[in-house]
Write a protein that holds these residues in place. Structure first.
Motif, PDB file in Angstrom:
ATOM      1  N   UNK A  10      -2.728  11.813 -22.594  1.00 37.72           N
ATOM      2  CA  UNK A  10      -3.661  11.781 -21.458  1.00 37.72           C
ATOM      3  C   UNK A  10      -2.882  11.521 -20.169  1.00 37.72           C
ATOM      4  N   UNK A  11      -3.171  12.346 -19.173  1.00 37.79           N
ATOM      5  CA  UNK A  11      -2.559  12.173 -17.854  1.00 37.79           C
ATOM      6  C   UNK A  11      -3.654  11.767 -16.875  1.00 37.79           C
ATOM      7  N   UNK A  12      -3.548  10.548 -16.341  1.00 39.27           N
ATOM      8  CA  UNK A  12      -4.489  10.012 -15.350  1.00 39.27           C
ATOM      9  C   UNK A  12      -3.891  10.262 -13.971  1.00 39.27           C
ATOM     10  N   UNK A  13      -4.357  11.331 -13.315  1.00 36.07           N
ATOM     11  CA  UNK A  13      -3.774  11.720 -12.024  1.00 36.07           C
ATOM     12  C   UNK A  13      -4.107  10.741 -10.905  1.00 36.07           C
ATOM     13  N   UNK A  14      -5.242  10.063 -11.028  1.00 37.44           N
ATOM     14  CA  UNK A  14      -5.632   9.122  -9.973  1.00 37.44           C
ATOM     15  C   UNK A  14      -4.695   7.924  -9.917  1.00 37.44           C
ATOM     16  N   UNK A  15      -4.327   7.406 -11.082  1.00 34.71           N
ATOM     17  CA  UNK A  15      -3.478   6.213 -11.146  1.00 34.71           C
ATOM     18  C   UNK A  15      -2.030   6.518 -11.508  1.00 34.71           C
ATOM     19  N   UNK A  16      -1.721   7.811 -11.711  1.00 37.19           N
ATOM     20  CA  UNK A  16      -0.348   8.187 -12.032  1.00 37.19           C
ATOM     21  C   UNK A  16       0.143   7.632 -13.351  1.00 37.19           C
ATOM     22  N   UNK A  17      -0.621   7.851 -14.428  1.00 37.64           N
ATOM     23  CA  UNK A  17      -0.245   7.300 -15.735  1.00 37.64           C
ATOM     24  C   UNK A  17      -0.211   8.400 -16.795  1.00 37.64           C
ATOM     25  N   UNK A  18       0.749   8.276 -17.726  1.00 38.40           N
ATOM     26  CA  UNK A  18       0.824   9.106 -18.927  1.00 38.40           C
ATOM     27  C   UNK A  18       0.712   8.175 -20.132  1.00 38.40           C
ATOM     28  N   UNK A  19      -0.213   8.480 -21.059  1.00 38.29           N
ATOM     29  CA  UNK A  19      -0.346   7.594 -22.209  1.00 38.29           C
ATOM     30  C   UNK A  19      -1.071   8.324 -23.337  1.00 38.29           C
ATOM     31  N   UNK A  20      -0.936   7.754 -24.521  1.00 38.98           N
ATOM     32  CA  UNK A  20      -1.693   8.220 -25.683  1.00 38.98           C
ATOM     33  C   UNK A  20      -2.802   7.225 -25.924  1.00 38.98           C
ATOM     34  N   UNK A  21      -4.034   7.719 -26.025  1.00 35.38           N
ATOM     35  CA  UNK A  21      -5.189   6.839 -26.193  1.00 35.38           C
ATOM     36  C   UNK A  21      -5.010   5.941 -27.410  1.00 35.38           C
ATOM     37  N   UNK A  22      -5.339   4.652 -27.231  1.00 31.96           N
ATOM     38  CA  UNK A  22      -5.233   3.631 -28.292  1.00 31.96           C
ATOM     39  C   UNK A  22      -3.786   3.358 -28.694  1.00 31.96           C
ATOM     40  N   UNK A  23      -2.840   3.771 -27.840  1.00 31.30           N
ATOM     41  CA  UNK A  23      -1.424   3.480 -28.084  1.00 31.30           C
ATOM     42  C   UNK A  23      -0.945   2.590 -26.946  1.00 31.30           C
ATOM     43  N   UNK A  24      -0.043   1.696 -27.227  1.00 32.01           N
ATOM     44  CA  UNK A  24       0.380   0.740 -26.204  1.00 32.01           C
ATOM     45  C   UNK A  24       1.304   1.316 -25.145  1.00 32.01           C
ATOM     46  N   UNK A  25       1.941   2.476 -25.413  1.00 31.50           N
ATOM     47  CA  UNK A  25       2.940   2.995 -24.489  1.00 31.50           C
ATOM     48  C   UNK A  25       2.282   3.696 -23.306  1.00 31.50           C
ATOM     49  N   UNK A  26       2.640   3.258 -22.108  1.00 33.64           N
ATOM     50  CA  UNK A  26       2.127   3.856 -20.873  1.00 33.64           C
ATOM     51  C   UNK A  26       3.294   4.098 -19.932  1.00 33.64           C
ATOM     52  N   UNK A  27       3.378   5.315 -19.367  1.00 35.56           N
ATOM     53  CA  UNK A  27       4.407   5.641 -18.375  1.00 35.56           C
ATOM     54  C   UNK A  27       3.726   5.709 -17.018  1.00 35.56           C
ATOM     55  N   UNK A  28       4.224   4.938 -16.081  1.00 34.55           N
ATOM     56  CA  UNK A  28       3.681   4.931 -14.726  1.00 34.55           C
ATOM     57  C   UNK A  28       4.588   5.767 -13.819  1.00 34.55           C
ATOM     58  N   UNK A  29       4.005   6.720 -13.133  1.00 32.15           N
ATOM     59  CA  UNK A  29       4.756   7.631 -12.275  1.00 32.15           C
ATOM     60  C   UNK A  29       4.755   7.135 -10.830  1.00 32.15           C
ATOM     61  N   UNK A  30       5.871   7.411 -10.150  1.00 35.14           N
ATOM     62  CA  UNK A  30       5.909   7.130  -8.711  1.00 35.14           C
ATOM     63  C   UNK A  30       4.980   8.119  -8.002  1.00 35.14           C
ATOM     64  N   UNK A  31       4.705   7.888  -6.726  1.00 35.11           N
ATOM     65  CA  UNK A  31       3.804   8.778  -5.983  1.00 35.11           C
ATOM     66  C   UNK A  31       4.334  10.211  -5.955  1.00 35.11           C
ATOM     67  N   UNK A  32       5.654  10.355  -5.752  1.00 29.02           N
ATOM     68  CA  UNK A  32       6.241  11.695  -5.707  1.00 29.02           C
ATOM     69  C   UNK A  32       6.157  12.370  -7.071  1.00 29.02           C
ATOM     70  N   UNK A  33       6.508  11.635  -8.128  1.00 30.20           N
ATOM     71  CA  UNK A  33       6.435  12.191  -9.472  1.00 30.20           C
ATOM     72  C   UNK A  33       4.994  12.536  -9.853  1.00 30.20           C
ATOM     73  N   UNK A  34       4.062  11.721  -9.404  1.00 28.64           N
ATOM     74  CA  UNK A  34       2.653  11.977  -9.712  1.00 28.64           C
ATOM     75  C   UNK A  34       2.180  13.268  -9.045  1.00 28.64           C
ATOM     76  N   UNK A  35       2.606  13.494  -7.792  1.00 30.23           N
ATOM     77  CA  UNK A  35       2.237  14.746  -7.118  1.00 30.23           C
ATOM     78  C   UNK A  35       2.859  15.944  -7.840  1.00 30.23           C
ATOM     79  N   UNK A  36       4.100  15.810  -8.258  1.00 29.01           N
ATOM     80  CA  UNK A  36       4.787  16.884  -8.964  1.00 29.01           C
ATOM     81  C   UNK A  36       4.094  17.169 -10.299  1.00 29.01           C
ATOM     82  N   UNK A  37       3.757  16.113 -11.021  1.00 32.78           N
ATOM     83  CA  UNK A  37       3.087  16.269 -12.312  1.00 32.78           C
ATOM     84  C   UNK A  37       1.730  16.956 -12.142  1.00 32.78           C
ATOM     85  N   UNK A  38       1.002  16.574 -11.110  1.00 31.60           N
ATOM     86  CA  UNK A  38      -0.321  17.145 -10.877  1.00 31.60           C
ATOM     87  C   UNK A  38      -0.237  18.644 -10.584  1.00 31.60           C
ATOM     88  N   UNK A  39       0.778  19.056  -9.793  1.00 33.82           N
ATOM     89  CA  UNK A  39       0.962  20.486  -9.504  1.00 33.82           C
ATOM     90  C   UNK A  39       1.239  21.245 -10.797  1.00 33.82           C
TER      91      UNK A  39
END
Length: 249
Positions: A10-39
């Motif tokens: 799951x990619x949460x574009x509003x908060x810049x997060x990548x994670x697997x539901x019900x899994x503890x691992x979460x990757x937080x993206x910087x603002x620039x990386x989040x814009x790049x990921x969203x594109x």
């Protein structure tokens, strides 16, 4: 907005997060990386040239535009995605640009605690109801006090034993606080003059003015409630004192 990538991440574009539901691992993206990921996500399986990416992610946000910035951010984003996927999700298209090779589905935000939200909604409704209840209770008590006061005045030949807090032209003023006690300390003659002028009350003739400001409000942004009762002087032969009451939020 949430996006589901390859039915796994799951990619949460509003908060810049990548994670697997019900899994503890979460990757937080910087603002620039989040814009790049969203594109990339919004253009999955499409070839994007370098100019498009530089314009959308850097130039459009008044940041320094350079191939080095693009290359380094692509490298970081690839590393983050590799923690979730075995294959390379961002493909390099020689002499053109890049392609985000993945199946992307737009997700509705999952409501994990609908019961809690309903409880909060009910709590807000109850709080509003309580405010309204206190407001009308205060209004009722105030009205009863005034009625009893007028009965008392009538039986005392309209003479008032309470102290006078002020006088505006021919109007004798009595100020009552939230405890329904006459209050000289907090009385503002200038404020009352403005209200009398605004309400069109005639103080050129003898009258009594009962002035009450309540802190009870129905909404958080209300400043309170004004009650003002204007009682022109009557002759001794008139059986009932005629008063006009004003209410204003």
């Amino acid at each position: 907005m949430n996006y589901l990538i390859n039915d796994r991440v799951t990619y949460d574009s509003l908060n810049g997060k990548l994670y697997i539901l019900n899994d503890g691992e979460v990757v937080r993206l910087s603002k620039t990386l989040n814009r790049l990921m969203l594109v990339f996500v919004q253009n999955s399986n499409k070839i994007l040239d370098r100019e498009q990416l530089l314009l959308s992610v850097w130039q459009g946000h008044n940041q320094v535009v350079s191939d080095n910035n693009l290359n380094s951010n692509i490298s970081v984003l690839r590393r983050y995605l590799s923690s979730f996927f075995d294959e390379d999700m961002i493909l390099t298209i020689p002499k053109i640009g890049f392609k985000f090779s993945a199946q992307v589905v737009v997700e509705e935000k999952i409501n994990l605690e609908p019961q809690n939200l309903n409880n909060k909604k009910n709590l807000l409704i109850n709080n509003k109801s309580k405010k309204k209840l206190w407001f009308f209770l205060g209004l009722t008590i105030f009205s009863i006090v005034f009625i009893l006061g007028f009965v008392y005045i009538k039986h005392k030949n309209y003479s008032v034993s309470y102290p006078i807090v002020g006088k505006i032209d021919q109007c004798i003023v009595y100020y009552i606080n939230d405890d329904y006690k006459l209050d000289v300390k907090n009385f503002s003659e200038n404020t009352l003059k403005e209200k009398i002028s605004y309400l069109g009350i005639n103080c050129k003739l003898p009258a009594k003015v009962y002035y009450y400001v309540s802190s009870i409000s129905m909404r958080d942004d209300d400043k309170g409630t004004l009650f003002l009762s204007y009682c022109p002087e009557t002759s001794k032969n008139q059986p009932v004192m005629s008063c006009e009451t004003f209410y204003e939020k």
